[in-house]
Design a protein around this motif. Structure first.
Motif, PDB file in Angstrom:
ATOM      1  N   VAL A 213       0.842  -1.205   0.000  1.00 40.11           N
ATOM      2  CA  VAL A 213       0.000   0.000   0.000  1.00 40.11           C
ATOM      3  C   VAL A 213       0.871   1.247   0.000  1.00 40.11           C
ATOM      4  O   VAL A 213       0.567   2.240  -0.689  1.00 40.11           O
ATOM      5  N   LEU A 214       1.959   1.226   0.761  1.00 43.76           N
ATOM      6  CA  LEU A 214       2.890   2.357   0.749  1.00 43.76           C
ATOM      7  C   LEU A 214       3.449   2.585  -0.650  1.00 43.76           C
ATOM      8  O   LEU A 214       3.555   3.722  -1.125  1.00 43.76           O
TER       9      LEU A 214
ATOM     10  N   MET B 211       0.343   9.098  12.294  1.00 44.78           N
ATOM     11  CA  MET B 211       0.731  10.006  11.210  1.00 44.78           C
ATOM     12  C   MET B 211       0.902   9.248   9.883  1.00 44.78           C
ATOM     13  O   MET B 211       0.558   9.762   8.817  1.00 44.78           O
ATOM     14  N   ILE B 212       1.413   8.026   9.948  1.00 48.74           N
ATOM     15  CA  ILE B 212       1.537   7.217   8.726  1.00 48.74           C
ATOM     16  C   ILE B 212       0.150   6.885   8.182  1.00 48.74           C
ATOM     17  O   ILE B 212      -0.096   6.956   6.966  1.00 48.74           O
TER      18      ILE B 212
ATOM     19  N   THR C  10      -4.179   7.483   4.028  1.00 47.93           N
ATOM     20  CA  THR C  10      -5.595   7.676   3.709  1.00 47.93           C
ATOM     21  C   THR C  10      -5.884   9.049   3.107  1.00 47.93           C
ATOM     22  O   THR C  10      -7.049   9.374   2.867  1.00 47.93           O
ATOM     23  N   GLY C  11      -4.857   9.847   2.874  1.00 46.17           N
ATOM     24  CA  GLY C  11      -5.041  11.147   2.241  1.00 46.17           C
ATOM     25  C   GLY C  11      -5.583  12.217   3.156  1.00 46.17           C
ATOM     26  O   GLY C  11      -5.974  13.291   2.695  1.00 46.17           O
TER      27      GLY C  11
ATOM     28  N   VAL D 298      -2.497  -0.239   9.681  1.00 48.15           N
ATOM     29  CA  VAL D 298      -1.599   0.742  10.299  1.00 48.15           C
ATOM     30  C   VAL D 298      -2.293   1.433  11.470  1.00 48.15           C
ATOM     31  O   VAL D 298      -1.668   1.708  12.503  1.00 48.15           O
ATOM     32  N   LEU D 299      -3.589   1.694  11.331  1.00 48.68           N
ATOM     33  CA  LEU D 299      -4.341   2.307  12.427  1.00 48.68           C
ATOM     34  C   LEU D 299      -4.390   1.368  13.635  1.00 48.68           C
ATOM     35  O   LEU D 299      -4.232   1.808  14.781  1.00 48.68           O
ATOM     36  N   LEU D 300      -4.582   0.077  13.383  1.00 49.32           N
ATOM     37  CA  LEU D 300      -4.588  -0.900  14.477  1.00 49.32           C
ATOM     38  C   LEU D 300      -3.231  -0.934  15.175  1.00 49.32           C
ATOM     39  O   LEU D 300      -3.153  -0.994  16.406  1.00 49.32           O
ATOM     40  N   VAL D 301      -2.168  -0.873  14.381  1.00 44.81           N
ATOM     41  CA  VAL D 301      -0.809  -0.850  14.938  1.00 44.81           C
ATOM     42  C   VAL D 301      -0.592   0.395  15.792  1.00 44.81           C
ATOM     43  O   VAL D 301       0.175   0.371  16.750  1.00 44.81           O
ATOM     44  N   ALA D 302      -1.304   1.480  15.467  1.00 45.62           N
ATOM     45  CA  ALA D 302      -1.148   2.723  16.216  1.00 45.62           C
ATOM     46  C   ALA D 302      -1.769   2.634  17.608  1.00 45.62           C
ATOM     47  O   ALA D 302      -1.146   3.039  18.602  1.00 45.62           O
TER      48      ALA D 302
END
Length: 604
Positions: free
Chosen positions: A47-48, A102-103, A108-109, A183-187
C-alpha cells in the motif's frame, strides 16, 4: 484458615493477584503480544508503494528506519535506569500512537503526502516505542526471575513472534481486508495494552534459594502450553483461511476466540496465588523462622531493582581517570560490568558482529517477503500465508531457543553461544532457498527464516545478562540489539533494494520501477541472497570466538550468586511452607519493604 477455606472472591485476594510476581509475567505477555507490529511491514508495504509512488529502494529505506527504531533502544534503557517502569511504558504508548497515526493519515489522504524523510521519521519514531515496552517488561521479568532468565526471555519474546499473526487476524475482524487500516490498528493497540498494564509491571523482591535448590519453573511451562495453544490456533486459522472464504462475521468469531486464548494465562496467575495463600495460611499455624535480609536503601530515592548505585553506570566511578582505568579492567564473566566495560569487551564486539550479520540477514528476508513472493509468481493469498508462517515460526524459534538452551545449559553445561552458532548456520539454508527460487520452496524458507530470526533474540539477550550481569541490563541488552539495523541497512537497502531496482528497471526497458512496476523472476533476489548467505556464514564463524572465550564460564554454576550460601541455608532449613528455605532480597519499586511484607510475598 484451612486450605479448602481460602476464598478467591475477595478484594484482598484480587489485589494480591495483581501485585504478584506472576502477574508481572502475565502483564508482560500481554504487552509483548502487541509489540511485534514491525514484523508485519510486508502486509502494508504494498500500500505504501502504490499510494505514495515509492520504488523498492525507498520502500527498503522505510523498512530500515523501522528496524532502526525497533532495535536501537539505548534511550529506553537509560530511561529505565533513572525512572520507574510505569514511566517507560507510558512514553512507549505515546510514541507508538503518534508515529503510526501520522503514517495512517498520510496513507488515507487525510494529510498531504509527506516527503520520504518525514515518513522515515514517523516510522522510526513509532517503532522506537516498542523498545520502551520491551525494556520495561523484559527487564522487570528477568530481575524477578534471574535463575530462569533463558525461559523468561524465550517466553516473552515468543509472544512478540506471535503478534504478527495476531495482528493479521484482528485487523481482518475489525477493519476487513484494508491494509491501510492495519496501520491504524498498529497505532492504537500497543498503546492500549501499555496503559492497561502500566502499574502492574515492576521489579519485586527476589527469593534466594538454598545452594543446590532448583528454581520453581512450573508456571512458566503452563504459560508455554497456553502459548502453544495460541500458536496452534493461529496456524490452523492460517491453513483454513487459505482454503475457505471467510465472511466478516466469521473473522469476528475467530478473533474473539483468539483473544480468549491470549488472555487465558491469567488463570495460571490465579492458581499460583491461590496455592501461595493456602501455604501461607498453613505456615502461620506453625510459624517458620525465615532468614530475612533487609533491603538496602535506594540511592536514587527508590526506583526499580538494583540499578541504582552510587557509582556512575557508564564506567563504575572513580572520576574520568578512574573511568578510563576501570573501562579496560572488567570483572570476571558473570559479575556486574559497567556499561563502558561491557561495550569495549571482546564478548560484546562478537555479539555486535553476530547481530549485524545474522539478524540483519533474516530481517532483510522478512521485510522483503511480499516482494520475493511477487517476483516468484506466488498469488496474493500465499504471500499473506508466508507472513503468517514467519510469525508462527518466529514464535517457535523464540520459545524453543529459550527453553531448549536453558535445558541444555542446566543438563549438559552446553554454552548458550554454541546454540546461537547452530541457529546462524541453519538460517543459511533459508537464504539459499530464496536465492535459487526452487518451486514452492518459499514455504520452507518462511519457516526456516522465521524460526532462526526468532531464536537469535532470546539467545542474544540471555547471553548478555549472563556474561555482563544484571545491574545495567536495561541498557546493555538495548546496546546489544542496536547493531542489527546497520546490517539491515547494508543488506536490505544498499544491496537488496538497489539490485532489485536495477533488475526491475532493466525488465521495463530502462523505465524506473516505481509503483506497480515490479521485478519478476528468480534473478530479482538471487545475487542479494547469495551475499546474505555468505555474511551469515561468516557471522557463524565469528560466533565461535565467543563460544571459546566463555567455555569455562558456562561449565560452572552461572546462577550460584542467586543462591543462599550453605551456612545460611542450614540456618533456614525447612523454614518455608514448601520446604525450600528462602532469603528475600532486592529493592522494590518506589520503597523498601518491611520484614513482614517481605515474608508475605508470594513464595517463589
Amino acid at each position: 484458615m484451612a486450605r479448602g477455606e481460602v476464598s478467591m472472591c475477595t478484594p484482598a485476594f484480587a489485589s494480591r493477584v495483581v501485585q504478584s510476581r506472576w502477574f508481572v509475567v502475565y502483564a508482560s505477555i500481554i504487552v509483548m503480544a502487541a509489540s511485534g507490529s514491525t514484523y508485519i511491514f510486508a502486509l502494508y508495504s504494498k500500500v505504501l508503494r502504490s499510494k505514495l509512488g515509492y520504488n523498492q529502494e525507498t520502500l527498503n529505506k522505510l523498512s530500515f528506519f523501522k528496524d532502526l527504531g525497533t532495535n536501537v533502544g539505548i534511550i529506553s534503557g537509560l530511561v529505565q535506569q533513572v525512572a520507574p517502569t510505569w514511566v517507560v511504558l507510558l512514553i512507549g504508548a505515546g510514541m507508538n500512537l503518534v508515529g503510526y497515526l501520522m503514517i495512517y493519515l498520510a496513507l488515507t489522504g487525510r494529510t498531504a503526502a509527506p516527503p520520504v524523510w518525514l515518513m522515515c521519521f514517523y516510522i522510526c519514531f513509532g517503532a522506537n516505542a516498542l523498545t520502551f515496552s520491551n525494556t520495561g517488561a523484559l527487564v522487570a521479568c528477568v530481575k524477578n526471575f534471574p535463575e530462569s532468565r533463558g525461559i523468561v526471555i524465550g517466553l516473552l519474546k515468543a509472544f512478540v513472534g506471535l503478534s504478527g499473526a495476531i495482528y493479521t487476524q484482528l485487523y481482518l475482524a475489525i477493519y476487513g481486508d484494508d491494509a491501510a487500516s492495519l496501520v491504524l490498528l498498529v497505532a492504537w493497540l500497543p498503546a492500549a495494552f501499555n496503559i492497561f498494564t502500566v502499574y502492574t509491571i515492576r521489579v519485586l523482591p527476589y527469593a534466594r534459594r538454598r545452594d543446590g535448590g532448583k528454581p520453581y519453573n512450573t508456571p512458566f511451562y503452563h504459560f508455554l502450553y497456553l502459548s502453544l495453544a495460541l500458536a496452534s490456533y493461529l496456524l490452523v486459522m492460517i491453513v483454513v483461511e487459505k482454503q475457505v472464504q471467510f465472511s466478516h462475521a466469521a473473522f469476528v468469531v475467530t478473533s474473539t476466540a483468539l483473544l480468549i486464548i491470549l488472555f487465558s494465562p491469567v488463570g495460571v496467575v490465579v492458581r499460583e496465588e491461590y496455592k501461595a495463600v493456602s501455604q501461607l495460611e498453613e505456615s502461620l499455624q506453625n510459624p517458620p523462622a525465615i532468614a530475612v535480609e533487609e533491603p538496602k536503601a535506594s540511592a536514587d530515592g527508590g526506583k526499580d531493582g538494583d540499578e541504582s548505585s552510587s557509582s556512575p553506570p557508564l564506567c563504575g566511578g572513580g572520576g574520568t581517570g578512574g573511568c578510563l582505568t576501570n573501562m579496560f579492567k572488567p570483572p570476571a564473566l558473570g559479575e556486574d560490568y559497567s556499561i563502558m566495560q561491557a561495550l569495549v569487551s571482546v564478548e560484546m564486539l562478537v555479539l555486535f558482529v553476530i547481530s549485524v550479520f545474522g539478524i540483519g540477514g533474516t530481517l532483510t528476508a522478512i521485510d522483503n517477503m511480499a516482494q520475493i513472493g511477487q517476483s516468484l509468481g506466488y498469488p496474493a493469498k500465499s504471500i499473506s500465508t508466508f507472513v503468517s508462517l514467519i510469525s508462527i515460526w518466529n514464535y517457535a524459534g523464540r520459545a524453543g531457543a529459550g527453553y531448549i538452551s536453558e535445558f541444555l545449559l542446566a543438563r549438559y553445561r552446553m554454552p548458550r553461544p554454541l546454540v546461537l552458532t547452530a541457529v546462524l548456520l541453519v538460517s543459511c539454508i533459508g537464504h539459499l532457498f530464496i536465492a535459487f527460487g526452487v518451486s514452492q520452496s518459499l514455504y520452507a524458507a518462511s519457516v526456516i527464516i522465521g524460526f532462526c530470526f526468532g531464536a537469535q533474540w532470546p539467545l542474544l539477550f540471555a547471553i548478555i545478562s549472563e556474561v555482563f550481569g544484571l545491574k545495567y541490563y536495561s541498557s546493555l541488552f538495548n546496546f546489544g540489539s542496536a547493531a542489527s539495523p546497520a546490517g539491515a541497512y547494508v543488506l536490505n537497502v544498499i544491496i537488496t533494494g538497489r539490485m532489485y531496482d536495477a533488475e526491475a528497471t532493466r525488465q521495463h526497458g530502462g523505465v524506473a520501477a516505481v509503483g506497480d512496476k515490479i521485478c519478476k523472476g528468480v534473478v530479482c533476489f538471487k545475487r542479494p541472497f547469495l551475499i546474505i548467505t555468505g555474511v551469515t556464514f561468516a557471522g557463524a564463524l565469528v560466533s565461535l570466538v565467543l563460544v571459546w572465550r566463555t567455555r569455562n564460564f558456562y561449565r560452572g554454576d552461572i546462577y550460584a550468586k542467586f543462591k543462599v550460601a550453605p551456612a545460611a541455608a542450614s540456618e533456614s532449613e525447612g523454614s518455608s511452607a514448601d520446604g525450600k528455605g528462602v532469603e528475600m532480597v532486592e529493592e522494590t519499586e518506589g520503597k523498601s519493604k518491611s520484614k513482614k511484607e517481605v515474608v508475605n510475598q508470594d513464595l517463589y
